[in-house]
Design an enzyme around this catalytic site. Structure first.
Site, mmCIF file in Angstrom:
data_model
loop_
_atom_site.group_PDB
_atom_site.id
_atom_site.type_symbol
_atom_site.label_atom_id
_atom_site.label_comp_id
_atom_site.label_asym_id
_atom_site.label_seq_id
_atom_site.Cartn_x
_atom_site.Cartn_y
_atom_site.Cartn_z
ATOM 1 N NE ARG A 167 -39.217 4.140 -86.689
ATOM 2 C CZ ARG A 167 -38.309 4.894 -86.106
ATOM 3 N NH1 ARG A 167 -38.541 6.189 -85.927
ATOM 4 N NH2 ARG A 167 -37.164 4.386 -85.696
ATOM 5 C CE LYS A 203 -21.434 6.503 -80.855
ATOM 6 N NZ LYS A 203 -22.114 7.671 -80.236
ATOM 7 N N GLY A 208 -32.679 -0.428 -87.204
ATOM 8 C CA GLY A 208 -33.166 -0.062 -88.530
ATOM 9 C C GLY A 208 -32.340 -0.604 -89.672
ATOM 10 N N GLY A 252 -33.674 1.830 -79.259
ATOM 11 C CA GLY A 252 -33.134 1.942 -77.905
ATOM 12 C C GLY A 252 -34.029 1.321 -76.859
#
Length: 424
Positions: free
Chosen positions: A38, A200, A353, A376
């Site tokens: 990053r 999920k 990631g 997200g």
């Protein structure tokens, strides 16, 4: 929206302090940066500002300190690492607001940068507090947001500060993220395949519902596949499922069928009694998983079928690993998918990631069109939501177009500026 947003390339940064919101939420180990992906992603924007004579005032959050200073979450270790990557002096501020930070910002010389302390050491950051936003704005003349991964957060350094500086623009990374994701969302070339994994279903319900109106194929893997399988009446053994999302999964399956979208679930699995390393695994002969066994990766039949499915695609979006990729050999499905997408002649965007880590380990990053740092934020963008950080840049660009920019105060060229506090 993206066409209305100014780019850092549009700003006259020479001699000006530029507040640059970046995403330096990186892992630290023994006081050092253990993965600087990053940090490196921010370098093109920071180098552009420096090359054009600007003075970057760099801000980020790190971890979840819950509004108070936590020494282990200080950005101090990143300052030295960033200085080495930029090849310039990077001063470290003891805080992200206040007299000392303002003095350091005013005293920046040509070719120098300032890294502020963790924004989330102040609870006002996450509350998007207006007074705190003004204190952040006091550090600079212009604003650049290069932290797409935080664009879905209505925080002071992402939204509030843009109301208190005359011009706000997207950094080069933010530009690339918006362009790539807008192409996926608004004008994908067909055939369009989406590969969705991870743990999920609940994280991706809105995304999948939005994608069904655009894609031709959806390939599902990872632990989220077991919720869909259970919804379809397929035995999943001891595999994890979100039972409170079964009805959502049934709705998605029905929507895909009605829309003529090909939604594929695993044909076979690599399963074991436990996900612990060293457990003996076995292949299932079909989609069903025996009692007492946990599905940990897609099997070879699924890998082959999914690879065939993406081969003709002209647009591919991939989010989430297809197995427990951090525990070999349960990474083979993810690795196979990485190779298959890399070999496709498609506009390919990957988010998440774990997926990106697999691509980097295989050395395949140059074969992908865009690797999203969004997490997200990218999922919300593709779900059709307006991201607060992106909306704030669009609003600021509109305001800037409606009124002439103010003339900033003369920049101070080096040490000796009144009120300056240098860190050594």
């Amino acid at each position: 929206m993206a066409s209305r947003i100014l780019s850092v390339r549009d700003l006259e940064v020479g001699g000006r302090r530029v507040f640059v919101r970046v995403d330096f939420n990186v892992p630290l180990k023994d006081g050092r940066v253990s993965d600087d992906t990053r940090v490196r992603a921010s370098l093109p924007t920071l180098k552009l500002i420096l090359e054009r004579g600007g003075r970057p005032v760099i801000a980020s959050h790190l971890g979840r300190p819950k509004g108070k200073p936590v020494p282990e979450m200080s950005l101090r270790p990143i300052a030295a690492h960033l200085a080495a990557l930029l090849g310039t002096k990077v001063h470290m501020a003891p805080d992200c607001v206040g007299d000392q930070a303002e003095g350091l910002a005013r005293g920046l010389g040509k070719g120098e940068a300032l890294l502020l302390e963790n924004l989330r050491f102040h609870p006002e950051e996450e509350k998007n507090d207006d007074a705190f936003s003004r204190r952040l704005a006091a550090l600079a003349d212009l604003y650049v947001n290069d932290a797409f991964g935080s664009a879905h957060r209505a925080h002071a350094s992402v939204v509030g500060i843009t109301r208190h500086l005359p011009m706000a623009a997207a950094g080069l990374l933010m530009d690339a993220e918006i362009a790539a994701l807008t192409r996926l969302r608004d004008r994908p070339e067909k055939p369009y395949a989406a590969v969705l994994g991870g743990a999920k279903v609940s994280d991706k319900i809105e995304l999948i519902l939005n994608l069904i109106d655009k894609v031709d194929t959806v390939l599902i893997g990872g632990a989220m596949a077991y919720t869909f399988m259970k919804a379809g009446g397929v035995p999943i053994g001891a595999s994890r499922s979100e039972d409170d999302r079964i009805d959502h999964a049934k709705n998605i399956l029905a929507r895909a069928t009605n829309a003529g979208v090909r939604l594929e679930l695993p044909l076979d699995h690599v399963a074991a009694r436990s996900p612990e390393p060293g457990q003996v695994s076995r292949l299932t002969t079909g989609p069903a998983i025996d009692d007492g066994f946990v599905g940990l990766d897609i099997g070879p039949k699924t890998r082959e079928a999914y690879a065939r499915a993406v081969a003709p695609a002209r647009t591919i979006f991939w989010n989430g690993p297809l197995g427990l990729c951090e525990v070999p050999p349960y990474d083979e499905g993810t690795r196979t998918m990485a190779r298959a997408i890399a070999g496709a002649r498609a506009f390919s965007v990957v988010g998440g990631g774990d997926s990106i880590a697999a691509i980097n380990r295989l050395g395949l990053a140059p074969s992908f069109s865009h690797l999203s740092t969004g997490g997200g934020a990218s999922l919300e963008f593709l779900s059709g939501a307006e991201l607060p950080g992106v909306g704030a840049l669009a609003d600021a660009s509109t305001r800037a177009a409606a009124s002439p920019p103010r003339t900033p105060p003369a920049a101070r060229s080096g040490p000796g500026a009144r009120g300056e506090h240098r860190s050594r």
